[in-house]
Structure formats: C-alpha cells, structure tokens
Write a protein that holds these residues in place. Structure first.
Motif, PDB file in Angstrom:
ATOM      1  N   ASP A   1      45.293  42.437  24.154  1.00 40.24           N
ATOM      2  CA  ASP A   1      45.178  43.935  24.358  1.00 40.24           C
ATOM      3  C   ASP A   1      44.551  44.216  25.780  1.00 40.24           C
ATOM      4  O   ASP A   1      43.807  43.400  26.334  1.00 40.24           O
ATOM      5  CB  ASP A   1      43.974  44.315  23.435  1.00 40.24           C
ATOM      6  CG  ASP A   1      42.697  43.579  23.417  1.00 40.24           C
ATOM      7  OD1 ASP A   1      43.032  42.494  23.468  1.00 40.24           O
ATOM      8  OD2 ASP A   1      41.748  44.172  22.866  1.00 40.24           O
ATOM      9  N   SER A   2      45.259  44.912  26.335  1.00 40.10           N
ATOM     10  CA  SER A   2      44.993  45.192  27.814  1.00 40.10           C
ATOM     11  C   SER A   2      45.269  46.648  28.444  1.00 40.10           C
ATOM     12  O   SER A   2      45.941  47.385  27.706  1.00 40.10           O
ATOM     13  CB  SER A   2      45.961  44.289  28.680  1.00 40.10           C
ATOM     14  OG  SER A   2      47.493  44.586  28.622  1.00 40.10           O
ATOM     15  N   ASP A   3      44.507  47.108  29.626  1.00 38.15           N
ATOM     16  CA  ASP A   3      45.370  48.215  30.275  1.00 38.15           C
ATOM     17  C   ASP A   3      45.976  47.666  31.493  1.00 38.15           C
ATOM     18  O   ASP A   3      46.227  46.593  31.606  1.00 38.15           O
ATOM     19  CB  ASP A   3      44.021  49.305  30.660  1.00 38.15           C
ATOM     20  CG  ASP A   3      42.926  48.502  31.446  1.00 38.15           C
ATOM     21  OD1 ASP A   3      43.084  47.205  31.871  1.00 38.15           O
ATOM     22  OD2 ASP A   3      41.718  48.960  31.382  1.00 38.15           O
ATOM     23  N   SER A   4      46.167  48.463  32.465  1.00 38.13           N
ATOM     24  CA  SER A   4      46.874  48.107  33.567  1.00 38.13           C
ATOM     25  C   SER A   4      46.163  47.037  34.517  1.00 38.13           C
ATOM     26  O   SER A   4      46.712  46.197  35.063  1.00 38.13           O
ATOM     27  CB  SER A   4      47.188  49.224  34.545  1.00 38.13           C
ATOM     28  OG  SER A   4      46.120  49.831  34.934  1.00 38.13           O
ATOM     29  N   GLU A   5      44.806  46.835  34.185  1.00 38.00           N
ATOM     30  CA  GLU A   5      44.061  45.876  35.049  1.00 38.00           C
ATOM     31  C   GLU A   5      43.720  44.559  34.465  1.00 38.00           C
ATOM     32  O   GLU A   5      43.660  43.698  34.896  1.00 38.00           O
ATOM     33  CB  GLU A   5      42.756  46.585  35.669  1.00 38.00           C
ATOM     34  CG  GLU A   5      43.240  47.744  36.653  1.00 38.00           C
ATOM     35  CD  GLU A   5      41.994  48.570  36.996  1.00 38.00           C
ATOM     36  OE1 GLU A   5      40.763  48.041  36.748  1.00 38.00           O
ATOM     37  OE2 GLU A   5      42.065  49.562  37.575  1.00 38.00           O
ATOM     38  N   LYS A   6      43.280  44.518  33.168  1.00 34.83           N
ATOM     39  CA  LYS A   6      42.636  43.495  32.572  1.00 34.83           C
ATOM     40  C   LYS A   6      43.041  43.269  30.986  1.00 34.83           C
ATOM     41  O   LYS A   6      43.494  44.289  30.557  1.00 34.83           O
ATOM     42  CB  LYS A   6      40.952  43.748  32.620  1.00 34.83           C
ATOM     43  CG  LYS A   6      40.375  45.083  31.989  1.00 34.83           C
ATOM     44  CD  LYS A   6      39.145  45.147  32.493  1.00 34.83           C
ATOM     45  CE  LYS A   6      38.693  46.722  31.691  1.00 34.83           C
ATOM     46  NZ  LYS A   6      39.289  47.795  32.147  1.00 34.83           N
ATOM     47  N   ASN A   7      42.729  42.290  30.726  1.00 28.56           N
ATOM     48  CA  ASN A   7      42.926  41.996  29.179  1.00 28.56           C
ATOM     49  C   ASN A   7      41.404  41.784  28.605  1.00 28.56           C
ATOM     50  O   ASN A   7      40.412  41.524  29.315  1.00 28.56           O
ATOM     51  CB  ASN A   7      43.507  40.633  28.928  1.00 28.56           C
ATOM     52  CG  ASN A   7      45.171  40.787  29.225  1.00 28.56           C
ATOM     53  OD1 ASN A   7      45.609  41.077  30.208  1.00 28.56           O
ATOM     54  ND2 ASN A   7      45.908  40.669  28.109  1.00 28.56           N
TER      55      ASN A   7
END
Ligand code: MO
Ligand code: MO
Lengths: 388, 388
Positions: free
Chosen positions: A161-167
């Motif tokens: 699971d992640s956004d554009s920057e980190k998991n």
C-alpha cells in the motif's frame, strides 16, 4: 459522468473492495471502520465484520506476479512467489488484532487529540492460516542462533500500500520475530477463507500480542536490520507520551514505538444511556492483553467502582502460558433490584492480566496527544426507570 | 544461662546469621526485613542491605555434603554436588527480586489484610552469578525441544528450609524455565561475593521478572511436572483476588499463582510528612516491571495527579528487548516555588512499562485479602513551610 455515482479513475480509492453495510465507518478514504457491537462479545469475529484500519488505498495484487522480498544487513537476499510461500509448513494461530487508537473518543473528551475517532470496536479476533516467519527467515540463514550476538535488532516489514511518495511500513523487535513461541506468521487465510483484500491479500504478517500497526498487510518485503523501520508510522506515530506532552513539546525520538499492548476491557452491551426495562441486566464485552498475557479476571462494578463482582470469562480455548493471543469475551447477568429503580447506574469494567497488571481507573493520567492506548476502566451509564 | 542473651538450643532460629543493623526488621523469627530507604534509588543493592524474606529458619549447609536432586515425570534422575554445579558455564544476570507484599501497608489502610506489614522496601537489585537452569536441565535430557508436546508444564523447586512438616517450595511455568532468553539461573554468587546465608547459600534459583516467592533459596530439588508445586506458598498463598473476595468466600483453586509482577514505582525520598526547607525538592525512587518489560517512563505529580512531569530514568545499562530484569532508579529535582509556600504537596509517581501498562491510580480496586500486588500510584505528602 451521466451516472449518479461515477467512477473517478483519478481516485486512488476507486478500486477499493466492497464492504459489509454493518461496519461502522469512520472514514471512507482511506477506509476505516469498526466491528459492530454485536460481534464484540463473540470469540471469533467474522471476516466481513472485522474492523478495517487502512492507511492508504487497498492494493490490487495479481497473485501470479506477487513476490515477497527477503533480506537483511549481512544476509543473503531471496524472492519468493506466492506458490513458494504456500509450500512451507502451514500453521494456524488465533490472534486478536487491536488498533492502538481503540477508545480514542474517550481521551478526546479530556483534551483534543489527533487521530480517527475510534470507539471500542477497532479490535477483532480471527484464526489466521499461513507459514511461520521463522521458517521463512531460515531460508536466508537467519534464526535465533545465527542472530545471537549479531547487530540485527529489528525485523522490518513493508506493505504494497502506497501513495506517490511512500509505502506503509513497520518493524518489530528481533526477539519477538524469532521467539520459538512467538507465533509470528505470514498469513494467507483468515478464518479458513482466503485473506480478504481489506485484510492484506495475498499475505499479511500476524504478530500476536502486538499492536495492529505492526501486523503489516499486503506484505512485499521483510528486512532484518539494526534499525527500526524508518516509516512515519514507526518513528513519528504509534508511540506513547505523558499527559503533559503537547504538539509544541513532543519529541518523537524520545519515546519508544508501541509493540505489546496493555491490558484492556470494554463493555459492548448495554450501551451508554440505555434504558434497562428488563428484569435482568445482561452485561457483555471483551478483555484483551498484549504480549500473550492471558486475562485472569474481569471485575465489574455497577456503582462507579465502589463495589465489584467478577464477570464470567468465556474464552473457549486454553492457550499455553504467555501465548494467550486471543481476547476473552465475558458476560454477567445481574438482577435489576428495587434499589436500582429510578437510578442511573455507572457500570465499570476492569480487567487483570497474567502479570496482574490491571486497567488504570483514571483516563486523565493516560491522556496523550495521539490519543492511543486508552485502557482506563471502561465506564458506561444506564438508566433504570422508576418502578411505579 | 547466666548470659544476658542466652542461646536457646531448642530455638530453630538460634543458628540464623547475624544481620546488618540498618535493615528495617519486620519480624525476627522468621527473619524478615526491608532494605533501608537510602539504597532504594541506587541501581545495585549491597548484599548486607538487601531485603530479607524468610519463611522458615535459615538452613546450615555443609558445602561438601550439599546435593541438588534433579528429576521429572518421565525423565531420568540425577544428583549434583556443589562442585559439579560450579563446573557448568558461568553466567551473570542482574535481576531485581521483589516480594509480592511490597506496599501491603497501604492496602491495610482500606481494610485489614493478612501478611507482613511491608512498606516499599521489600525489593532489591543484584548481579547474580551462577549457571543456566537450561544447562542443568540438559543433563537430564530436558530442553525446549524435548519438552515440546510433553505433558510437563511446570518446573518445581524445593528449598532446604523446613519446619517439622514441610519444606519451602514453589514452581514456575516450563515456558519461562526453558525460554532461551528467560535467563533463569542457579546462583552461587551475589554481587561478586559468595551467596550469603540469608539469600540462599549455597544455591538459589533466580527467576528474572518473577515474584520473589518463586526465586527459591537453599535449593535442594528441581522437578519437572505436569502440576504446579503442591506447596502451601504455590497453591494457597501468593495469588491475586478481586477486591470483593474475603476469607469466607475465597477459593484459592480459582485463582492463578503469581508469576510475573505488574508495573510498580515508589518514592523513596522524601518520606511521608517530611518538611521541605530547601530551595529544591529532590525526589527519588525506583520503578520496576515483571516479565522483563522495561520502564519507559515515570510520571511525577506534585498536585495529587492533576498535572505531571517526567522523572529522569537512571538505569546504567540497556538490556535487550523484554529482558529488562533490573529496576530503574529515577529522580527529579524541582524548585520549591513561592506558590508552594505553606502548602501540603501530594507527590504521586506512576510508571509506564514497555507494554504501556501503567499503575492504577486507585488503591481500593486493587485491595485483596492477602495484601499482595499493591501497585497503585505511590503517593506521599510533604509540607512546605510558610515563607515569612
Ligand atoms: Mo492502528
Ligand atoms: Mo514474598
């Protein structure tokens, strides 16, 4: 866009799974919801009614291309397919998972806190099927003996699971990970069914007795290190602070990440403000302690803590010493007496665990700016109508 | 018999050792005494000032004829001499030992309890030298693997201390005894010196993180069984009960023996009623948790628990995760302000351990008929004279 509920393909949550309508939703994106009251005094929580704590959108995983990365400082690396993981010896562990933020709504009454507005239901108990983490670690030569005297102190987990920057990421102490009686597993089943998407499909690490935040879902990487996970959730969240620490004075490096959870209980029935118009008052709830410590006793008071009696403990299993990973449902039926007529009863529950730690009475001293670890006596008020 | 203090050869206590005059004596026969206040905020307790908890007369042991018996259900038997024990690999473990009855005097204020009238000083910390219990058990083929799946659940210990009818005895769960990180040892040294007679000469079992009563002194027998020790102290004493249970309703079989101790702290300086006539108030004490859980925080209040600040934790060592067997001395220096002038300050200490369990505020709910496990906030009142 002519539809009443158009799919927004730019919405990272557009592909989240469908959920059961009985879940008590706290936020939709990310999806966070409590188990309904009715299952909080049952030993096993059904999959579709199990609380959901997501920090990010639910990943869509193709099982045939899924890979788990293994590695560590000074250790070889290895990549495993889902098929290879499922070939390892299968075990089942019945373990409660609890969010650190359970009962945050009570702390908020004292002073504002930051976090989801959880009531008592961010907790559930399930039987998880999978392989031992120790069997996986052995594939890269890591075990309790080879790690003895090494600099490795933590096992880090990373999610898909992640956004554009980190998991999402978290870690646990190597002592817990490699404890031969620690029962840490990589699960692909929940209550005999395939692990649901909301609970980490295809692989979730189950760390019994340890706060939900370390039970990483959609697991993509296991890494042994001398350091804790560098994730936000390990370093700058999910830590406990004194009641005097505010957002101006807080130093997250000064506190230690939450791992084992303290002893807790809650009353699931009746609910706050309920009118008791039956001859008997049926009180129900759950009690749980982290660290594998069993619940030895649940004391109940009907008078705000002046006098006490013991609830019935309804755990159907007897776990080995300090491997009590499951909560204890409890209940007590008390007759509604003439003396109670026309009164408000303050019902309190306090649990005692196997180290004879018990819940603090007072919520004010455990207040903390993140609103975690609320384990004071659970208190609710009910009204007995005047018997005329 | 012309002497002022004649020796009574019929007195089973006539051969007890001489003791340091600074110990705070609670009973002479058997001898029970607290550590003096001055050492309760020091990391290591000197041998001669370490609290003494004897249930029976101190045995006189001839080291050359001393024998330790080993055995268990379905296991071979073996007898070891002191010389044979001392040939096993030597390790040291720094471990706090605490009597379950610490702070019983506070519970007595609420309702009568049975037991020695302990204040805060039935606790101490020492470095114990000896061999691993696991190395001894291996001599009869018992280890974590061979015992897996067996019916053996407890390791029983018996002491040489006895009256005409029985010897002292206790047991611990097999999980603790055989935990590779449990650090259970058979000690013949205390703080680098030969184990003193009052502390179990020639051999005492040290069970880190576990109530003093299971750290059997003058050890004569180790026996692995499916059952707990049948001794009075295991079965009909050293158990926790709810505040509603009295001597008419108590059922000792219904409760579980105390093993790991709950989180605790105490203020050793100043003392109750002390007049503070210095510009600074220096507050000192100790905090300890059973089960190897470290102390993460000690919160101090000067206003009865309304506001808090954190004490300095002064443990000189950093123990591995969940092997924090030593207490944490702490201190805090606070300026005596004009606002305190002429007031009584209620100082409270509350410790938080590594599972974020904390001390309950309220003593009444932890009251129990045996007066054990008193771990509520420690509270003392001091007086600041009017600044005129
Ligand atoms: Mo959480
Ligand atoms: Mo004791």
């Amino acid at each position: 866009s002519g539809n009443s509920e158009p799919v927004d393909f730019n919405d990272p949550y557009a592909n989240d799974p469908k959920r059961h309508s009985s879940l008590l939703v706290r936020t939709q994106k990310p999806f966070n919801s409590e188990s309904p009251r009715a299952v909080l005094s049952e030993f096993i929580t059904p999959n579709e009614l199990f609380y959901v704590r997501n920090h990010l959108p639910v990943p869509s995983v193709d099982p045939s291309s899924y890979r788990l990365e293994l590695g560590g400082e000074g250790l070889q690396s290895l990549t495993l397919s889902l098929e290879e993981i499922k070939k390892l010896p299968k075990v089942t562990v019945t373990s409660t998972i609890q969010c650190a933020g359970v009962r945050r709504n009570e702390l908020k009454e004292i002073k504002p806190v930051r976090g989801l507005d959880w009531d008592i239901g961010a907790i559930g108990n399930a039987t998880w099927g999978g392989c031992r983490l120790n069997d996986v670690l052995a594939l890269i030569g890591a075990d309790i003996r080879t790690l003895e005297g090494s600099e490795i102190r933590h096992v880090q987990f990373e999610g898909l699971d992640s956004d554009s920057e980190k998991n999402y990421g978290a870690s646990i102490p190597v002592e817990k990970a490699t404890d031969p009686r620690g029962d840490v597993i990589l699960a692909w089943e929940m209550n005999g069914e395939e692990l649901p998407r909301d609970h980490g499909y295809p692989i979730r690490v189950i760390v019994p007795g340890t706060v939900g935040a370390r039970n990483v879902k959609w697991l993509r990487k296991v890494f042994l290190s001398k350091e804790e996970s560098h994730s936000h959730w390990q370093r700058n969240d999910y830590k406990g602070f004194g009641p005097n620490i505010d957002w101006d004075s807080v130093d997250f490096d000064s506190a230690t990440s939450i791992q084992e959870l303290p002893v807790l209980s809650a009353i699931s029935e009746p609910v706050e403000g309920q009118v008791i118009d039956t001859p008997d008052l049926e009180i129900k709830g759950f009690a749980f302690s982290g660290g594998g410590r069993d619940i030895y006793r649940v004391d109940l008071s009907l008078d705000g803590g002046l006098t006490w009696q013991q609830a019935n403990l309804n755990k159907p299993t007897k776990e080995p010493y300090n491997r009590a990973w499951s909560w204890s449902p409890w209940n007590l039926t008390v007759p509604v007496t003439k003396e109670m007529s026309g009164k408000t009863l303050e019902i309190c529950s306090r649990a005692v665990n196997s180290s004879y730690d018990s819940q603090p009475s007072c919520t004010s001293a455990i207040w903390n700016l993140r609103g975690v670890l609320c384990n004071s006596w659970h208190r609710i008020r009910v009204v007995v109508p005047k018997d005329e």
